[in-house]
Structures are given as C-alpha cells and as structure tokens.
Design a protein around this motif. Structure first.
Motif, PDB file in Angstrom:
ATOM      1  N   LEU A  52       9.823 -34.731  -7.589  1.00  0.00           N
ATOM      2  CA  LEU A  52       8.502 -34.246  -7.224  1.00  0.00           C
ATOM      3  C   LEU A  52       8.549 -32.734  -7.342  1.00  0.00           C
ATOM      4  O   LEU A  52       9.463 -32.095  -6.797  1.00  0.00           O
ATOM      5  N   PHE A  53       7.583 -32.149  -8.028  1.00  0.00           N
ATOM      6  CA  PHE A  53       7.520 -30.700  -8.162  1.00  0.00           C
ATOM      7  C   PHE A  53       6.471 -30.147  -7.206  1.00  0.00           C
ATOM      8  O   PHE A  53       5.399 -30.729  -7.041  1.00  0.00           O
ATOM      9  N   ILE A  54       6.811 -29.032  -6.576  1.00  0.00           N
ATOM     10  CA  ILE A  54       5.909 -28.345  -5.661  1.00  0.00           C
ATOM     11  C   ILE A  54       5.499 -27.032  -6.305  1.00  0.00           C
ATOM     12  O   ILE A  54       6.340 -26.174  -6.585  1.00  0.00           O
ATOM     13  N   SER A  55       4.199 -26.870  -6.557  1.00  0.00           N
ATOM     14  CA  SER A  55       3.673 -25.628  -7.126  1.00  0.00           C
ATOM     15  C   SER A  55       3.172 -24.746  -5.996  1.00  0.00           C
ATOM     16  O   SER A  55       2.163 -25.041  -5.362  1.00  0.00           O
ATOM     17  N   VAL A  56       3.903 -23.662  -5.741  1.00  0.00           N
ATOM     18  CA  VAL A  56       3.605 -22.761  -4.629  1.00  0.00           C
ATOM     19  C   VAL A  56       2.690 -21.635  -5.114  1.00  0.00           C
ATOM     20  O   VAL A  56       2.890 -21.087  -6.194  1.00  0.00           O
ATOM     21  N   PRO A  57       1.690 -21.273  -4.334  1.00  0.00           N
ATOM     22  CA  PRO A  57       0.827 -20.151  -4.728  1.00  0.00           C
ATOM     23  C   PRO A  57       1.452 -18.809  -4.362  1.00  0.00           C
ATOM     24  O   PRO A  57       2.567 -18.754  -3.820  1.00  0.00           O
ATOM     25  N   VAL A  58       0.731 -17.744  -4.643  1.00  0.00           N
ATOM     26  CA  VAL A  58       1.104 -16.413  -4.177  1.00  0.00           C
ATOM     27  C   VAL A  58       0.122 -16.000  -3.085  1.00  0.00           C
ATOM     28  O   VAL A  58      -0.873 -16.690  -2.839  1.00  0.00           O
ATOM     29  N   ASN A  59       0.400 -14.901  -2.454  1.00  0.00           N
ATOM     30  CA  ASN A  59      -0.497 -14.353  -1.440  1.00  0.00           C
ATOM     31  C   ASN A  59      -1.653 -13.661  -2.161  1.00  0.00           C
ATOM     32  O   ASN A  59      -1.513 -12.551  -2.682  1.00  0.00           O
ATOM     33  N   GLY A  60      -2.813 -14.323  -2.209  1.00  0.00           N
ATOM     34  CA  GLY A  60      -3.949 -13.826  -2.968  1.00  0.00           C
ATOM     35  C   GLY A  60      -4.398 -12.421  -2.602  1.00  0.00           C
ATOM     36  O   GLY A  60      -4.555 -11.569  -3.483  1.00  0.00           O
ATOM     37  N   PRO A  61      -4.625 -12.125  -1.312  1.00  0.00           N
ATOM     38  CA  PRO A  61      -5.053 -10.773  -0.946  1.00  0.00           C
ATOM     39  C   PRO A  61      -4.061  -9.691  -1.384  1.00  0.00           C
ATOM     40  O   PRO A  61      -4.470  -8.617  -1.833  1.00  0.00           O
TER      41      PRO A  61
END
Length: 399
Positions: free
Chosen positions: A314-323
């Motif tokens: 299972l792959f987890i796609s992590v975001p970045v801190n948008g602000p």
C-alpha cells in the motif's frame, strides 16, 4: 623492546580477527536475543536498515507489517502507527524501516535483499514529495544510508530481472561509495558492459566478492547481537478504543496545543529553530516543481522489484504544508504535478494508494513544513487498518 614483543600484539590481533571471521554464522545467530526483532520495530536503527539478519527475521514472521519510509517515521507521537496499533491491536505490529534520506534507490537495495520473502507479503510504503528534486537523490542523502552489504548482495543476486538489475546498477554507479569500491565497481561494470574483457575481470574477482560479502554478513550478525539504542516513544492510551472522528478531534486538539507561535501551524519546537530564517525564505522556491525528477525512475525500480517479488504494498501519498509552500513561492502546479504523476505511476502497476494530497491546508495534518503528524497520522492509521483488512483504498481515505 625485542622484535618478538613488538609483533606479539599484531599477531594476537590477527589471530583474534581470524577467529571472529571463522566462527560459524549459526553460532553467532544463537547469541542474538530472541527479543531483538521486536526491539528493532521502532528503534529506527541504521545498523538494522543497512543489515540483513533482523529484517529477514521480521519478514518471515507474519506478526509484523513493515512500513518503509524516511524521516516522517521518526515523528513518534500518540497517533503514530507504532503507538496506535499498540493500543488498538489489529493482528499486526508495525515495523519501521527508514530514516531521513532513505530515498527510492536505498529502499530498492534493501528490498532486493529480500525478494524471496516478499511474495504475498503486505507492506506499507510512505512517499515523500521532497524526494522528487529535479536531480533526484544526492550524495548527502545517499552516503549515510548506503549499505555495502546490500550493494554486494545486488551484484551477486541472479534472481532479479536482468533489465531491472542493469538499470539499478547504472544508477548506483553515479554515487561515490559505489564508484570508489573497486571490487564492487568491477562486478557492476561486468553486468552492464558488452566488453568481453570487462566481463572476464568481473568473473575473476567474483570469488573475492563472495568472500567479502561473507565478512559483511558476519559483521551484520555481530551488530545484531549488540542491538541499537531504543528511541524514546510517547506511549499514550488516549487513542485506545476511539472512533476515527474522536481521534481526529484529539489530534487537532494536540496540534493546537503544540503549534501556537506561527501561522503555518508548524510545531513550536521546530518553528523556533527556523524562526530567524523565515523572512529570508519568502519566495525563495519560486518556480520550483516536483513534477520532473530522476527520482521517478528510481521509484520505478522499486515498483518493478515489488511486482517481480509478488509483494502486496500500500502506498501512502503524503502532502506538503500548503501555507508554508505558498509562502516560499513553490507553486501549486509544481506540487499537483507530483501528486498526479506519482498516483498514476503507482496505479499503473495495479497497486493501491492512499492519496492525501488534498490535505495540504488541513490544520494539524502536518507537524512541520514537510512531515506528517497529529491528524495526518490518524488518516494513515485508518488507511493501514483498512488495507490490512482488505478494504479498498478509496474507503480507506474517507473519514
């Protein structure tokens, strides 16, 4: 001092070294504590990452669910999978594999050692956007995480798809530790060259390579006896027997308590370290993008290896801190192009991916500018649980 007195320590040291090398591996293994694998599950010990024995024992035990990633794994808190699944046991124990700088090519080398153990094995692979710099992994990330044992194991592994193996070798030859190891370099060049003399040289040195790998394997066993240093863990029972909604609320409350001194909702302790530099960082990433990178090719090596081995990731796609990324001038397009490309790359191989890219602006989803935490871990916990329970990845991201 007589010559005999002068050389006696040298002779004794040589004999001692010879004895250490000649001790059968089975004897050394018998000295490794039975608890070593369970201790290593959260130690995040580089000796374990760069070795083979402990991970082999972990993979042969269905009790463990390996989670491969990088620096986010060290963000141990109440909502981290290691704590959540300890308090809410669901049939498995997370086993953390990775630290800062553990990028795709390092994971490839590690997984290549264990292809025979991956068939039907469930595992979790956490993707980090910051791996996907235009030029891919650099020496500063590769060198501390590279393992000579894994490098030699790849050279002497005849079970990996030859095309994948050659592509990996060509990539590895870009890095100084590989190029500077003349024995390994000779083996690698023999794999990818059409020159008969180059291939002959590789064949001639192969017995030396087997002998040297044997020494590295024995070194790994001795390190396994010693073990690593246990990391401090924030073991909290507050996550026990809570609904996902309750966990989100608790995580948001914890984030609100720990991120109070900045508008980016970065944990105070981290923001205090960067506060003086913040004004100078405004707009400094203007025009940057994760959409094009050598890392995609390195990551494809991982996908190809997992496909050949029959693993179930299972792959987890992590975001970045948008602000924060907005503040630095890193364009939205430069991020979304990565999210889209990595998702398509994973799905093209038929693997599930829990895509959290739409949480860039979700308060307390991230612990700092790039690392998941608090509420983000709650979403990851649910994705892992649903994956382990054979639910679809679409359901795993609905809370």
């Amino acid at each position: 001092m007589t010559k005999k007195a002068l050389f006696s320590p040298i002779i004794c040291a040589f004999l001692a070294l010879l004895l250490v090398i000649l001790i059968p591996n089975s004897w050394i293994e018998s000295l490794i504590p039975k608890s070593r694998v369970s201790q290593a599950a959260t130690e995040l010990n580089p000796v374990m990452f760069q070795g083979k024995y402990i991970q082999s024992k972990m993979l042969e035990n269905n009790r463990y669910l390996p989670i491969y990633g990088s620096s986010e794994l060290a963000r141990l808190d109440a909502f981290h999978p290691s704590n959540y699944f300890q308090e809410n046991y669901d049939g498995f124990v997370p086993f953390l594999v990775g630290r800062g700088g553990t990028i795709s090519i390092i994971h490839f080398l590690n997984l290549a050692e264990h292809t025979d153990q991956l068939k039907g094995k469930k595992l979790v692979f956490v993707l980090s956007p910051q791996w996907f710099q235009p030029r891919g992994a650099d020496e500063s990330h590769f060198v501390p995480n590279y393992s000579s044992l894994q490098g030699y194991d790849l050279a002497l592994n005849n079970k990996i798809n030859p095309v994948v193996k050659k592509d990996a070798i060509k990539r590895l030859l870009h890095f100084v530790p590989v190029r500077d190891d003349q024995l390994l370099k000779t083996l690698y060049l023999g794999e990818i060259s059409n020159d008969p003399w180059v291939k002959r040289k590789a064949l001639l040195v192969k017995p030396l390579a087997y002998a040297y790998r044997g020494i590295l394997e024995k070194k790994d066993l001795y390190y396994s006896i010693i073990g690593g240093t246990s990391r401090s863990r924030e073991i909290k029972q507050t996550v026990k027997n809570k609904s996902w909604t309750q966990l989100q609320q608790l995580a948001a409350q914890e984030g609100a308590r720990q991120a109070t001194n900045n508008r980016f909702l970065v944990i105070n302790s981290q923001y205090n370290k960067m506060k003086k530099k913040v004004p100078s960082l405004k707009g400094y990433k203007r025009g940057a993008s994760y959409g094009r990178s050598v890392e995609y090719y390195d990551f494809q090596l991982v996908l190809d290896l997992l496909k050949q081995s029959g693993a179930k990731p299972l792959f987890i796609s992590v975001p970045v801190n948008g602000p924060w990324y907005d503040y630095t001038g890193f364009t939205k397009q430069g991020r979304t192009s990565y999210y889209k490309r990595i998702k398509e790359q994973v799905q093209a191989e038929g693997y599930p991916i829990a895509d959290f890219s739409n949480h860039e602006y979700d308060p307390y989803f991230m612990k700092d500018t790039i690392h998941i935490g608090w509420k983000g871990w709650v979403y990851v916990d649910k994705a892992i649980k649903d994956f382990y329970d054979n639910k679809t990845p679409q359901k795993s991201i609905q809370m």
